[in-house]
Each structure stands twice: as C-alpha cells, then as structure tokens.
Design an enzyme around this catalytic site. Structure first.
Site, PDB file in Angstrom:
ATOM      1  N   PRO A 147       0.832  -1.209   0.000  1.00 38.45           N
ATOM      2  CA  PRO A 147       0.000   0.000   0.000  1.00 38.45           C
ATOM      3  C   PRO A 147       0.867   1.260   0.000  1.00 38.45           C
ATOM      4  CG  PRO A 147      -0.704  -1.535   1.706  1.00 38.45           C
ATOM      5  CD  PRO A 147       0.587  -2.052   1.160  1.00 38.45           C
ATOM      6  N   GLU A 148       0.548   2.202  -0.901  1.00 38.69           N
ATOM      7  CA  GLU A 148       1.238   3.485  -0.968  1.00 38.69           C
ATOM      8  C   GLU A 148       0.226   4.565  -0.579  1.00 38.69           C
ATOM      9  OE1 GLU A 148       3.450   3.975  -4.678  1.00 38.69           O
ATOM     10  OE2 GLU A 148       3.598   1.815  -4.904  1.00 38.69           O
TER      11      GLU A 148
END
Ligand SMILES: [Zn+2]
Length: 271
Positions: free
Chosen positions: A2-3
């Site tokens: 996840p960014e």
C-alpha cells in the site's frame, strides 16, 4: 505494498465507517503485532471512541477520545476490513459497542500497531523524518526544484520512493509518474531539465489523486475497508507490464533493478 493512495483510501473510508464508534474490546491474536506492552494497549484502546482517522506518509493514525492515538502501518500486505470475517491471517479484531467489527489482516506479518499518547505523536512522526506530503499545498513546484537540487547525484526513481525525501510514494506510483513525465528511472536529479522536473511534479499531482479516486491499486493483497480491490491497476502503463508493448509506441516495456527495487519503463518514450 500500500502506498499513499491506498492508505488514503482506507483513511477516508474509516472516517465514514468507524468515526464516532466506541471500541468495546480488542482481540489480539498475534501478540508481536502490537509494538507496545499488550496490557497497556488494551487498557488504552478498550472503551475509547474513535474521534478522527488521519494519515501521514503510509501511516494510519487513529485518534481516540482519550487523547491517545493508534498508529497502524500496513507495510507489505496489511488489510483493515470493516465487518470482515476473521481468517488465519487476522491478527487483531476491534469490536465496537454497536456490534460491528474491524479486522486487521496481514499475510506477511510485517505490519504493526501501537498506541501512543497524542502529545507524543509529533515526536514519533519527527523521529520518522518524513518528507513533505506530495498532495499538500506546501509541496509546490518551487519546493520540488529545491529538493531535487539538494539531491543532484541521486537517481530519480529511488529518490521519489525515499520516504524521508517525499512521503507516500512507492514502487508502483513512482514508475507511473516517471512514465507520464517521459523520464527514465535511472536519471539523476541533477541531470533533469526544468521541463522534465515540471512534468514529474505534474505527474505526482495528477496520478496520486486519480489513484485515490479509484480506491488505489490491488497489485497484491491490498483491498479497501469493504474488502474490495482498488480500480487503478487497469490504468497502469508500465508497472508490472515488462515484456508487453508500450501503449504509446509499442516498444517492449523493460524492467530493471535500481537500488534493490524493480523499475518498469519504456526505453523509447522515457529519456
Ligand atoms: Zn513507449
């Protein structure tokens, strides 16, 4: 992993779904997942209400009514699913007083949760030394130019991913931003022309909000708080497309290692 767009998606959804709810109890299935003494964790979390969910870089910060904060890092494969059914990858379950629940899954177990008093939050974040938030007003083109000038010898791809330089961008979005900007990932910051710098800057400001509006990318385990995959992956131009033709010029997309991470790029469109 996840960014910024994925963590931001979770933040926004949690604000809609669990803000104001009271945590009746918390079930810890994997003790090492909690990075503070377990009895302290339970004592501070149980009975507290969720007052606000925030994000800094890739961290989720859940502010509680008792002036404490839950700090959650999803790392490689964390999931927070509202009304999710626990599985063998569930390490924490928050039970709310209205009968609903939030499950925290993590296949690879690199993530963590901790609780700190709100007055210690700024000290905690300071220690992480995060760079500016790319979607903040503070992150202007002028600031971006100044930041690049300070890191002239660094290659642009690892630089975009350096959380202490600019917060929230990882492997997927750095590839996509550089493709949109027509800049090779191996270019050094000092070699960039003003027009290229501006294209990278505009790419950051365009791609991240677009990805948020599509609830992020599910390249691996990421799902949103409804357990649904994000919709940005079908829009990616280079990430994970090695060996496939470039959508613009038809040249084969290449993949190479830069600083231990994979970069995907078009050797013709990007200079
Ligand atoms: Zn191309």
């Amino acid at each position: 992993m996840p960014e910024l767009p994925e963590v931001e998606t979770i933040k926004r959804q949690l604000n809609k779904k669990v803000k104001g709810k009271k945590i009746k109890s918390v079930e810890v299935r994997l003790n090492k997942f909690v990075k503070c003494p377990l009895n302290k964790f339970k004592k501070l979390v149980e009975g507290a209400k969720i007052s606000q969910v925030e994000r800094r870089a890739k961290l989720l910060i859940i502010k509680l009514s008792n002036s404490c904060c839950l700090i959650i890092h999803l790392k490689m494969s964390g999931q927070l699913i509202y009304q999710g059914q626990p599985s063998k990858h569930t390490h924490l379950i928050y039970y709310f007083s209205d009968g609903s629940q939030l499950v925290h899954n993590d296949l690879r177990k690199f993530g963590f949760v901790k609780v700190v008093p709100e007055k210690e939050l700024s000290g905690f974040l300071k220690k992480e030394e995060y760079g500016p938030e790319p979607l903040s007003e503070e992150f202007t083109l002028n600031l971006f130019k100044k930041m690049l000038a300070e890191r002239g010898k660094s290659k642009i791809k690892p630089l975009l991913m350096d959380q202490r330089w600019l917060a929230g961008i990882g492997n997927l979005y750095s590839d996509e931003i550089l493709f949109l900007a027509k800049v090779l990932p191996t270019r050094t910051a000092g070699s960039l022309e003003p027009a290229e710098i501006e294209r990278i800057y505009r790419g950051i400001k365009r791609i991240l909000p677009l990805a948020i509006s599509r609830r992020g990318s599910s390249a691996d385990q990421y799902v949103d708080t409804a357990g649904q995959k994000g919709n940005y992956l079908p829009l990616v131009k280079v990430y994970g497309r090695q060996g496939k033709p470039c959508y613009i010029c038809g040249t084969e997309i290449k993949r190479m290692k830069i600083g231990g991470r994979s970069a995907h790029f078009c050797p013709k469109c990007q200079k």
